[in-house]
Design an enzyme around this catalytic site. Structure first.
Site, PDB file in Angstrom:
ATOM      1  N   VAL A 117      30.873  54.452  39.035  1.00 48.40           N
ATOM      2  CA  VAL A 117      31.634  53.882  40.158  1.00 48.40           C
ATOM      3  C   VAL A 117      33.142  54.037  39.995  1.00 48.40           C
ATOM      4  CG1 VAL A 117      29.850  52.228  40.842  1.00 48.40           C
ATOM      5  CG2 VAL A 117      31.641  51.517  39.207  1.00 48.40           C
ATOM      6  N   TYR A 145      39.216  41.429  31.566  1.00 47.91           N
ATOM      7  CA  TYR A 145      38.122  41.058  32.484  1.00 47.91           C
ATOM      8  C   TYR A 145      38.622  40.074  33.549  1.00 47.91           C
ATOM      9  CZ  TYR A 145      33.536  39.321  33.996  1.00 47.91           C
ATOM     10  OH  TYR A 145      32.434  38.965  34.736  1.00 47.91           O
TER      11      TYR A 145
HETATM   12  C1  BGC Z   1      31.111  36.629  32.418  1.00 47.07           C
HETATM   13  C2  BGC Z   1      30.144  35.946  31.470  1.00 47.07           C
HETATM   14  C3  BGC Z   1      30.494  34.467  31.329  1.00 47.07           C
HETATM   15  C4  BGC Z   1      30.665  33.813  32.683  1.00 47.07           C
HETATM   16  C5  BGC Z   1      31.152  32.372  32.569  1.00 47.07           C
HETATM   17  C6  BGC Z   1      31.100  35.864  33.710  1.00 47.07           C
HETATM   18  O1  BGC Z   1      31.896  36.493  34.676  1.00 47.07           O
HETATM   19  O2  BGC Z   1      30.726  37.975  32.604  1.00 47.07           O
HETATM   20  O3  BGC Z   1      30.213  36.581  30.206  1.00 47.07           O
HETATM   21  O4  BGC Z   1      29.447  33.815  30.623  1.00 47.07           O
HETATM   22  O5  BGC Z   1      31.560  34.554  33.471  1.00 47.07           O
HETATM   23  O6  BGC Z   1      32.241  32.244  31.689  1.00 47.07           O
END
Ligand code: BGC
Length: 282
Positions: free
Chosen positions: A81, A180
């Site tokens: 993607v 992330y």
């Molecule tokens: C993450 C998980 C995490 C969750 C809550 C998600 O977006 O990918 O690894 O457990 O968020 O923190």
């Protein structure tokens, strides 16, 4: 495969009225985890489903076989993607097979965690490329197709639906996972700005913000009883989520049941975004 999911027969039974009948959906990263669950639910709700994967066709094929054996229609489609050309080819293939795309669920995502001072540029860029650029590329091809194809009032009141897979971390800061959390914060404004831009075309754009859902991405956070107990301190509803929790909301956001909802994130998190520490602190 992780078995923390209803069977396809059980999922089919949830949607006797097939709210997505006659429509076609692309779900990215649908060979495992949340994407697999979403693909199964969307198929059970009556849509033709393209089960996207990037590596290892076996898992994607197994998901498709199970859907097809239970009255649904699914095909596996390979595409990275984060590659513009690959996403364009995937859309062209799905459109030539099913005629159009009505529902796009850009879900593919990954983590490459590191303490901030140790985070490599590669870890930063890889996560942003897949999680954020990947969702941009898929949403853009979907919008192009919705506009090209025009209305299909016989299947839906809207021209098309995009359901981004975000996270509670579009709003909850997450140290040790800055790449992330930044990608999910980016999805928040991608979703809202796009929703604002395309609403006049009757295109709806929303996000799901999952909390802790039992999938391979966070296995270490729930696979032992000790880890699960610790995780539960963050979840007022006192259970870790399962992919079916997300699949049900994906069907809702893809269907006309949510026809007046656009530009929203629905958190599916057992209350994680309620900041449970404040129940007794603060
Ligand atoms: C993450 C998980 C995490 C969750 C809550 C998600 O977006 O990918 O690894 O457990 O968020 O923190």
């Amino acid at each position: 495969m992780l078995k923390v999911m209803a069977t396809q027969v059980e999922i089919e039974a949830l949607y006797p009225h097939k709210p997505l009948k006659g429509q076609t959906a692309i779900v990215t990263g649908a060979n495992s985890g949340i994407g697999e669950g979403v693909a199964r639910h969307v198929a059970a709700a009556g849509a033709n489903v393209a089960v996207n994967y990037v590596v290892g066709p076996e898992a994607a094929n197994a998901v498709c076989e199970d859907i097809n054996a239970n009255g649904g229609t699914a095909i596996a489609v390979q595409a990275d993607v984060s590659s513009e050309a690959a996403v364009q080819t995937m859309f062209a293939d799905v459109i030539s097979k099913f005629g159009t795309v009505d529902i796009c669920i850009p879900n593919a995502g990954l983590q490459r965690d590191a303490a901030f001072s140790q985070m490599s540029l590669e870890q930063w860029e890889f996560v942003l490329k897949v999680n954020l650029t990947g969702q941009f590329l898929c949403a853009r091809e979907a919008v192009k197709e919705f506009l090209r194809r025009g209305p299909r009032p016989e299947v839906s009141s809207s021209l098309g639906k995009i359901v981004h897979m975000s996270s509670v971390h579009e709003t909850i800061p997450w140290g040790g996972h800055v790449n992330y959390a930044s990608s999910k914060g980016g999805i928040l404004q991608l979703m809202k700005s796009l929703a604002q831009e395309v609403a006049p075309h009757q295109i709806r754009v929303n996000s799901i913000g999952p909390g802790a859902i039992k999938t391979p991405i966070n296995r270490s956070a729930w696979e032992t009883p000790e880890a699960e107990q610790k995780l539960l301190t963050l979840i007022p509803y006192n259970r870790v989520g399962v992919v079916d929790d997300i699949g049900k909301v994906a069907v809702f956001l893809a269907s006309d049941q949510s026809d007046y909802i656009t530009g929203q994130t629905i958190f599916v998190d057992g209350g994680m975004t309620l900041y449970p520490g404040f129940a007794t602190g603060g």
